[in-house]
Design a protein around this motif. Sequence first.
Motif, PDB file in Angstrom:
ATOM      1  N   GLN A  49      42.451  -3.561 -34.061  1.00  0.00           N
ATOM      2  CA  GLN A  49      41.518  -3.828 -35.140  1.00  0.00           C
ATOM      3  C   GLN A  49      42.239  -4.415 -36.353  1.00  0.00           C
ATOM      4  OE1 GLN A  49      39.754  -0.715 -37.574  1.00  0.00           O
ATOM      5  NE2 GLN A  49      37.742  -1.486 -37.038  1.00  0.00           N
ATOM      6  N   GLN A  50      43.415  -3.897 -36.618  1.00  0.00           N
ATOM      7  CA  GLN A  50      44.188  -4.395 -37.754  1.00  0.00           C
ATOM      8  C   GLN A  50      44.584  -5.856 -37.550  1.00  0.00           C
ATOM      9  OE1 GLN A  50      47.827  -2.261 -38.389  1.00  0.00           O
ATOM     10  NE2 GLN A  50      48.140  -3.100 -40.418  1.00  0.00           N
ATOM     11  N   ASN A  51      44.915  -6.205 -36.298  1.00  0.00           N
ATOM     12  CA  ASN A  51      45.364  -7.566 -36.009  1.00  0.00           C
ATOM     13  C   ASN A  51      44.222  -8.551 -35.806  1.00  0.00           C
ATOM     14  OD1 ASN A  51      47.948  -6.616 -36.124  1.00  0.00           O
ATOM     15  ND2 ASN A  51      48.193  -6.401 -33.913  1.00  0.00           N
ATOM     16  N   ASN A  52      43.141  -8.065 -35.168  1.00  0.00           N
ATOM     17  CA  ASN A  52      42.069  -8.985 -34.774  1.00  0.00           C
ATOM     18  C   ASN A  52      40.755  -8.763 -35.501  1.00  0.00           C
ATOM     19  OD1 ASN A  52      43.959  -9.826 -32.925  1.00  0.00           O
ATOM     20  ND2 ASN A  52      43.118  -8.598 -31.254  1.00  0.00           N
ATOM     21  N   GLY A  53      40.675  -7.665 -36.236  1.00  0.00           N
ATOM     22  CA  GLY A  53      39.430  -7.389 -36.954  1.00  0.00           C
ATOM     23  C   GLY A  53      38.431  -6.623 -36.134  1.00  0.00           C
ATOM     24  N   LYS A  54      38.747  -6.349 -34.863  1.00  0.00           N
ATOM     25  CA  LYS A  54      37.828  -5.565 -34.029  1.00  0.00           C
ATOM     26  C   LYS A  54      38.588  -5.014 -32.831  1.00  0.00           C
ATOM     27  CE  LYS A  54      36.280  -9.440 -31.179  1.00  0.00           C
ATOM     28  NZ  LYS A  54      35.112 -10.154 -30.649  1.00  0.00           N
ATOM     29  N   ALA A  55      37.998  -4.030 -32.187  1.00  0.00           N
ATOM     30  CA  ALA A  55      38.575  -3.477 -30.963  1.00  0.00           C
ATOM     31  C   ALA A  55      37.740  -3.958 -29.790  1.00  0.00           C
ATOM     32  CB  ALA A  55      38.562  -1.948 -31.013  1.00  0.00           C
ATOM     33  N   SER A  56      38.322  -4.791 -28.943  1.00  0.00           N
ATOM     34  CA  SER A  56      37.552  -5.400 -27.863  1.00  0.00           C
ATOM     35  C   SER A  56      37.639  -4.614 -26.566  1.00  0.00           C
ATOM     36  CB  SER A  56      38.069  -6.822 -27.606  1.00  0.00           C
ATOM     37  OG  SER A  56      39.366  -6.775 -27.051  1.00  0.00           O
ATOM     38  N   GLY A  57      38.618  -3.718 -26.467  1.00  0.00           N
ATOM     39  CA  GLY A  57      38.800  -2.988 -25.225  1.00  0.00           C
ATOM     40  C   GLY A  57      39.741  -3.693 -24.274  1.00  0.00           C
ATOM     41  N   ASP A  58      40.135  -4.944 -24.590  1.00  0.00           N
ATOM     42  CA  ASP A  58      41.104  -5.653 -23.768  1.00  0.00           C
ATOM     43  C   ASP A  58      42.493  -5.280 -24.246  1.00  0.00           C
ATOM     44  OD1 ASP A  58      42.637  -7.296 -22.297  1.00  0.00           O
ATOM     45  OD2 ASP A  58      41.880  -9.183 -23.109  1.00  0.00           O
ATOM     46  N   ARG A  59      43.191  -4.452 -23.492  1.00  0.00           N
ATOM     47  CA  ARG A  59      44.460  -3.915 -23.962  1.00  0.00           C
ATOM     48  C   ARG A  59      45.653  -4.645 -23.358  1.00  0.00           C
ATOM     49  NH1 ARG A  59      44.349   1.967 -22.441  1.00  0.00           N
ATOM     50  NH2 ARG A  59      46.124   2.148 -23.817  1.00  0.00           N
ATOM     51  N   LYS A  60      45.429  -5.782 -22.739  1.00  0.00           N
ATOM     52  CA  LYS A  60      46.539  -6.538 -22.173  1.00  0.00           C
ATOM     53  C   LYS A  60      47.485  -6.957 -23.294  1.00  0.00           C
ATOM     54  CE  LYS A  60      47.594 -10.445 -19.165  1.00  0.00           C
ATOM     55  NZ  LYS A  60      47.038 -11.600 -18.449  1.00  0.00           N
ATOM     56  N   GLY A  61      48.758  -6.679 -23.120  1.00  0.00           N
ATOM     57  CA  GLY A  61      49.725  -6.978 -24.164  1.00  0.00           C
ATOM     58  C   GLY A  61      50.017  -5.763 -25.018  1.00  0.00           C
ATOM     59  N   LEU A  62      49.022  -4.892 -25.178  1.00  0.00           N
ATOM     60  CA  LEU A  62      49.246  -3.678 -25.960  1.00  0.00           C
ATOM     61  C   LEU A  62      50.006  -2.632 -25.152  1.00  0.00           C
ATOM     62  CD1 LEU A  62      45.791  -3.263 -27.677  1.00  0.00           C
ATOM     63  CD2 LEU A  62      47.928  -3.889 -28.776  1.00  0.00           C
ATOM     64  N   ARG A  63      49.936  -2.719 -23.831  1.00  0.00           N
ATOM     65  CA  ARG A  63      50.592  -1.726 -22.993  1.00  0.00           C
ATOM     66  C   ARG A  63      52.105  -1.749 -23.172  1.00  0.00           C
ATOM     67  NH1 ARG A  63      47.279   0.621 -19.347  1.00  0.00           N
ATOM     68  NH2 ARG A  63      45.267  -0.358 -18.985  1.00  0.00           N
ATOM     69  N   GLN A  64      52.655  -2.890 -23.571  1.00  0.00           N
ATOM     70  CA  GLN A  64      54.093  -2.985 -23.741  1.00  0.00           C
ATOM     71  C   GLN A  64      54.552  -2.464 -25.105  1.00  0.00           C
ATOM     72  OE1 GLN A  64      52.347  -5.637 -22.200  1.00  0.00           O
ATOM     73  NE2 GLN A  64      53.047  -4.651 -20.331  1.00  0.00           N
ATOM     74  N   LYS A  65      53.618  -2.215 -26.019  1.00  0.00           N
ATOM     75  CA  LYS A  65      53.975  -1.755 -27.354  1.00  0.00           C
ATOM     76  C   LYS A  65      54.098  -0.237 -27.383  1.00  0.00           C
ATOM     77  CE  LYS A  65      51.742  -5.533 -29.847  1.00  0.00           C
ATOM     78  NZ  LYS A  65      50.789  -5.901 -30.921  1.00  0.00           N
ATOM     79  N   LYS A  66      55.070   0.218 -28.167  1.00  0.00           N
ATOM     80  CA  LYS A  66      55.191   1.658 -28.360  1.00  0.00           C
ATOM     81  C   LYS A  66      53.992   2.138 -29.148  1.00  0.00           C
ATOM     82  CE  LYS A  66      58.348   5.171 -30.094  1.00  0.00           C
ATOM     83  NZ  LYS A  66      59.625   5.435 -30.778  1.00  0.00           N
ATOM     84  N   ARG A  67      53.300   3.157 -28.685  1.00  0.00           N
ATOM     85  CA  ARG A  67      52.097   3.599 -29.356  1.00  0.00           C
ATOM     86  C   ARG A  67      51.944   5.105 -29.218  1.00  0.00           C
ATOM     87  NH1 ARG A  67      50.631   1.377 -24.506  1.00  0.00           N
ATOM     88  NH2 ARG A  67      49.260   2.586 -23.174  1.00  0.00           N
ATOM     89  N   LYS A  68      51.088   5.662 -30.028  1.00  0.00           N
ATOM     90  CA  LYS A  68      50.914   7.105 -30.052  1.00  0.00           C
ATOM     91  C   LYS A  68      49.898   7.594 -29.035  1.00  0.00           C
ATOM     92  CE  LYS A  68      52.005   7.549 -34.963  1.00  0.00           C
ATOM     93  NZ  LYS A  68      51.496   7.993 -36.277  1.00  0.00           N
ATOM     94  N   THR A  69      48.949   6.748 -28.652  1.00  0.00           N
ATOM     95  CA  THR A  69      47.831   7.193 -27.826  1.00  0.00           C
ATOM     96  C   THR A  69      48.068   6.924 -26.341  1.00  0.00           C
ATOM     97  OG1 THR A  69      46.272   6.821 -29.623  1.00  0.00           O
ATOM     98  CG2 THR A  69      45.361   6.930 -27.411  1.00  0.00           C
TER      99      THR A  69
END
Length: 250
Positions: free
Chosen positions: A87-107
């Motif tokens: 949301q911070q990067n794109n302005g919305k949460a689309s549910g497409d998490r491709k690319g996010l899986r490689q990022k360190k994240r809390k959830t």
Amino acid sequence: MLIDIITIFPEVVRPYFSESILKRARDKGKLQVRVHNLRDYTLDKHKKVDDRPFGGGPGMVLSPEPIFRAVEKIGLRVKGSPFAIQQQNNGKASGDRKGLRQKKRKTKIILLSPKGKKLDQKMALGLSSQEHLILICGHYEGVDERVRKYLVDEEVSIGDYVLTGGELAAMVLSDCLARLIPGVLGHDESNKSESFCAGLLEYPQYTRPASFRGKNVPKILLSGNHQEILTWRKEEAVKITKKRRPDLLK
């Protein structure tokens, strides 16, 4: 640790976290549990969360839309989650998490399912380091496959059997993880001597009275010799494991 549980039966889940060790963990601020009704994330007036399977077959399947909506909205509330980042990067949460899986994240998002990887202490130790878990309770004939493919990080099963729904499994997983959070148990050493922690089942435990109906506590435990007691416990743990779970010795 923050655990969000998504279920169609929230009142089945909530009471479990209001008693005993889990209640104390919440009171201490070591554990936060939020239970969400999946029906609150539907778009139709009937709060419908399931539908018939394509291709025919018995039973109903949980629909993808309310599950995606629930996970996205819950994730937006947690700083550092993939959806908050998106949301911070794109302005919305689309549910497409491709690319996010490689990022360190809390959830980390987990689906409780009989088709998942079987829960054991090793898995629990790995998950206990997570800051935030979202647990999705499966039901009926399961969930739409798009949930598995595009939303979930991991599928977890608590055993080789089938339950009516994932609620019990979510409570089992949460309980297992909560015990591993430092400060939750009365003694932090408790986890180190429990079954599976050293690859063995736990040794026998005794308490007062030393003699009960003619059945006595092993004399070694009354000797006061801590080194001999330690050796006895290890030998007993090996014996029990060899008899009941020889697969663990392999």
